[in-house]
Scaffold this motif. Structure first.
Motif, PDB file in Angstrom:
ATOM      1  N   SER A   6       2.935  -0.536   7.226  1.00 36.94           N
ATOM      2  CA  SER A   6       2.490   0.063   8.488  1.00 36.94           C
ATOM      3  C   SER A   6       1.252   0.902   8.234  1.00 36.94           C
ATOM      4  O   SER A   6       0.885   1.149   7.075  1.00 36.94           O
ATOM      5  N   GLY A   7       0.620   1.343   9.320  1.00 39.40           N
ATOM      6  CA  GLY A   7      -0.506   2.251   9.206  1.00 39.40           C
ATOM      7  C   GLY A   7      -1.861   1.638   9.473  1.00 39.40           C
ATOM      8  O   GLY A   7      -2.868   2.354   9.473  1.00 39.40           O
ATOM      9  N   GLY A   8      -1.901   0.336   9.681  1.00 37.66           N
ATOM     10  CA  GLY A   8      -3.172  -0.295   9.967  1.00 37.66           C
ATOM     11  C   GLY A   8      -3.704   0.088  11.336  1.00 37.66           C
ATOM     12  O   GLY A   8      -3.007   0.718  12.141  1.00 37.66           O
ATOM     13  N   GLY A   9      -4.944  -0.291  11.589  1.00 33.40           N
ATOM     14  CA  GLY A   9      -5.531   0.012  12.889  1.00 33.40           C
ATOM     15  C   GLY A   9      -7.005  -0.306  12.918  1.00 33.40           C
ATOM     16  O   GLY A   9      -7.550  -0.910  11.987  1.00 33.40           O
ATOM     17  N   LEU A  10      -7.642   0.108  14.020  1.00 33.64           N
ATOM     18  CA  LEU A  10      -9.077  -0.092  14.212  1.00 33.64           C
ATOM     19  C   LEU A  10      -9.777   1.241  13.997  1.00 33.64           C
ATOM     20  O   LEU A  10      -9.463   2.222  14.673  1.00 33.64           O
ATOM     21  N   VAL A  11     -10.699   1.265  13.049  1.00 33.59           N
ATOM     22  CA  VAL A  11     -11.432   2.485  12.743  1.00 33.59           C
ATOM     23  C   VAL A  11     -12.918   2.152  12.612  1.00 33.59           C
ATOM     24  O   VAL A  11     -13.295   0.977  12.564  1.00 33.59           O
ATOM     25  N   GLN A  12     -13.726   3.194  12.529  1.00 34.57           N
ATOM     26  CA  GLN A  12     -15.150   3.005  12.329  1.00 34.57           C
ATOM     27  C   GLN A  12     -15.498   3.140  10.850  1.00 34.57           C
ATOM     28  O   GLN A  12     -14.762   3.759  10.075  1.00 34.57           O
ATOM     29  N   ALA A  13     -16.625   2.576  10.483  1.00 35.19           N
ATOM     30  CA  ALA A  13     -17.093   2.691   9.102  1.00 35.19           C
ATOM     31  C   ALA A  13     -17.193   4.162   8.716  1.00 35.19           C
ATOM     32  O   ALA A  13     -17.664   4.987   9.496  1.00 35.19           O
ATOM     33  N   GLY A  14     -16.708   4.466   7.517  1.00 37.15           N
ATOM     34  CA  GLY A  14     -16.704   5.843   7.039  1.00 37.15           C
ATOM     35  C   GLY A  14     -15.409   6.579   7.283  1.00 37.15           C
ATOM     36  O   GLY A  14     -15.176   7.641   6.687  1.00 37.15           O
ATOM     37  N   ASP A  15     -14.568   6.045   8.156  1.00 41.74           N
ATOM     38  CA  ASP A  15     -13.283   6.678   8.455  1.00 41.74           C
ATOM     39  C   ASP A  15     -12.271   6.430   7.340  1.00 41.74           C
ATOM     40  O   ASP A  15     -12.533   5.685   6.393  1.00 41.74           O
ATOM     41  N   SER A  16     -11.098   7.044   7.509  1.00 44.74           N
ATOM     42  CA  SER A  16     -10.008   6.895   6.550  1.00 44.74           C
ATOM     43  C   SER A  16      -8.754   6.374   7.246  1.00 44.74           C
ATOM     44  O   SER A  16      -8.567   6.586   8.456  1.00 44.74           O
ATOM     45  N   LEU A  17      -7.915   5.711   6.490  1.00 48.40           N
ATOM     46  CA  LEU A  17      -6.602   5.269   6.934  1.00 48.40           C
ATOM     47  C   LEU A  17      -5.645   5.400   5.770  1.00 48.40           C
ATOM     48  O   LEU A  17      -6.051   5.251   4.609  1.00 48.40           O
ATOM     49  N   ARG A  18      -4.373   5.613   6.085  1.00 49.76           N
ATOM     50  CA  ARG A  18      -3.356   5.579   5.049  1.00 49.76           C
ATOM     51  C   ARG A  18      -2.308   4.546   5.426  1.00 49.76           C
ATOM     52  O   ARG A  18      -1.660   4.654   6.478  1.00 49.76           O
ATOM     53  N   LEU A  19      -2.166   3.557   4.580  1.00 54.08           N
ATOM     54  CA  LEU A  19      -1.135   2.548   4.765  1.00 54.08           C
ATOM     55  C   LEU A  19       0.133   2.979   4.042  1.00 54.08           C
ATOM     56  O   LEU A  19       0.066   3.615   2.980  1.00 54.08           O
ATOM     57  N   SER A  20       1.257   2.609   4.610  1.00 58.83           N
ATOM     58  CA  SER A  20       2.549   2.879   3.993  1.00 58.83           C
ATOM     59  C   SER A  20       3.312   1.578   3.854  1.00 58.83           C
ATOM     60  O   SER A  20       3.159   0.666   4.663  1.00 58.83           O
ATOM     61  N   CYS A  21       4.137   1.532   2.843  1.00 57.53           N
ATOM     62  CA  CYS A  21       4.998   0.359   2.633  1.00 57.53           C
ATOM     63  C   CYS A  21       6.367   0.883   2.225  1.00 57.53           C
ATOM     64  O   CYS A  21       6.530   1.425   1.127  1.00 57.53           O
ATOM     65  N   ALA A  22       7.316   0.737   3.121  1.00 59.94           N
ATOM     66  CA  ALA A  22       8.678   1.191   2.875  1.00 59.94           C
ATOM     67  C   ALA A  22       9.500   0.044   2.315  1.00 59.94           C
ATOM     68  O   ALA A  22       9.498  -1.060   2.853  1.00 59.94           O
ATOM     69  N   ALA A  23      10.204   0.315   1.228  1.00 60.19           N
ATOM     70  CA  ALA A  23      11.006  -0.703   0.568  1.00 60.19           C
ATOM     71  C   ALA A  23      12.484  -0.397   0.732  1.00 60.19           C
ATOM     72  O   ALA A  23      12.901   0.755   0.678  1.00 60.19           O
ATOM     73  N   SER A  24      13.250  -1.446   0.919  1.00 60.92           N
ATOM     74  CA  SER A  24      14.702  -1.279   0.942  1.00 60.92           C
ATOM     75  C   SER A  24      15.203  -1.223  -0.491  1.00 60.92           C
ATOM     76  O   SER A  24      14.543  -1.695  -1.416  1.00 60.92           O
ATOM     77  N   GLY A  25      16.319  -0.645  -0.713  1.00 62.01           N
ATOM     78  CA  GLY A  25      16.866  -0.619  -2.058  1.00 62.01           C
ATOM     79  C   GLY A  25      16.199   0.392  -2.954  1.00 62.01           C
ATOM     80  O   GLY A  25      15.514   1.307  -2.502  1.00 62.01           O
ATOM     81  N   ASP A  26      16.366   0.204  -4.270  1.00 63.52           N
ATOM     82  CA  ASP A  26      15.857   1.136  -5.265  1.00 63.52           C
ATOM     83  C   ASP A  26      14.412   0.798  -5.609  1.00 63.52           C
ATOM     84  O   ASP A  26      14.125   0.074  -6.559  1.00 63.52           O
ATOM     85  N   ALA A  27      13.492   1.347  -4.841  1.00 67.25           N
ATOM     86  CA  ALA A  27      12.078   1.040  -5.049  1.00 67.25           C
ATOM     87  C   ALA A  27      11.577   1.505  -6.406  1.00 67.25           C
ATOM     88  O   ALA A  27      10.593   0.981  -6.918  1.00 67.25           O
ATOM     89  N   ALA A  28      12.243   2.498  -6.993  1.00 66.73           N
ATOM     90  CA  ALA A  28      11.784   3.035  -8.274  1.00 66.73           C
ATOM     91  C   ALA A  28      11.843   2.000  -9.390  1.00 66.73           C
ATOM     92  O   ALA A  28      11.187   2.162 -10.417  1.00 66.73           O
ATOM     93  N   SER A  29      12.598   0.944  -9.205  1.00 67.46           N
ATOM     94  CA  SER A  29      12.718  -0.079 -10.241  1.00 67.46           C
ATOM     95  C   SER A  29      11.634  -1.146 -10.137  1.00 67.46           C
ATOM     96  O   SER A  29      11.592  -2.061 -10.962  1.00 67.46           O
TER      97      SER A  29
END
Length: 127
Positions: A6-29
């Motif tokens: 998640s976190g995508g979108g429409l932005v202008q050049a020079g802007d910032s975005l932060r994408l996230s990716c949530a994992a089910s289960g034990d993501a640490a592995s």
């Protein structure tokens, strides 16, 4: 393992975005990575991170602008994207894998090294 980006979108050049990716289960592995695919282009490596976050790798064209990080307590990996350019426009995918014991920069920059993929989130950067 299921991945939800998640976190995508429409932005202008020079802007910032932060994408996230949530994992089910034990993501640490899992080793985690981000890839992207622009229209009419092949999927390409963006960034990867080891299980504990101590090793991180980036594609040359995003190095210094993008930062991959992870919060294993939240089973989430992030991609902070700064100074975005129109050429960053693409669908961004997160992926994970746990088949290897040790992190390898060369191995985890390849899309075929990942067993699980999320559905992708669109990032569009206008000039």
């Amino acid at each position: 393992v299921q991945l939800q980006a998640s976190g995508g979108g429409l932005v202008q050049a020079g802007d910032s975005l932060r994408l996230s990716c949530a994992a089910s289960g034990d993501a640490a592995s899992y080793f985690m990575g981000w890839f992207r695919q622009g229209a009419g282009k092949e999927r390409e490596f963006v960034a990867a991170i080891s299980r504990g976050g101590g090793n991180r790798d980036y594609a040359d064209d995003v190095n210094g602008r993008f930062t991959i990080s992870r919060d294993n307590a939240k089973s989430t990996v992030y991609l902070q994207m700064n100074s975005l350019k129109p050429e960053d426009t693409a669908v961004y995918y997160c992926a994970c894998d746990n088949r290897r014991t040790y992190y390898s920069s060369r191995y985890y920059s390849r899309s075929d090294s990942y067993a699980y993929w999320g559905q992708g989130t669109q990032v569009t950067v206008s000039s």
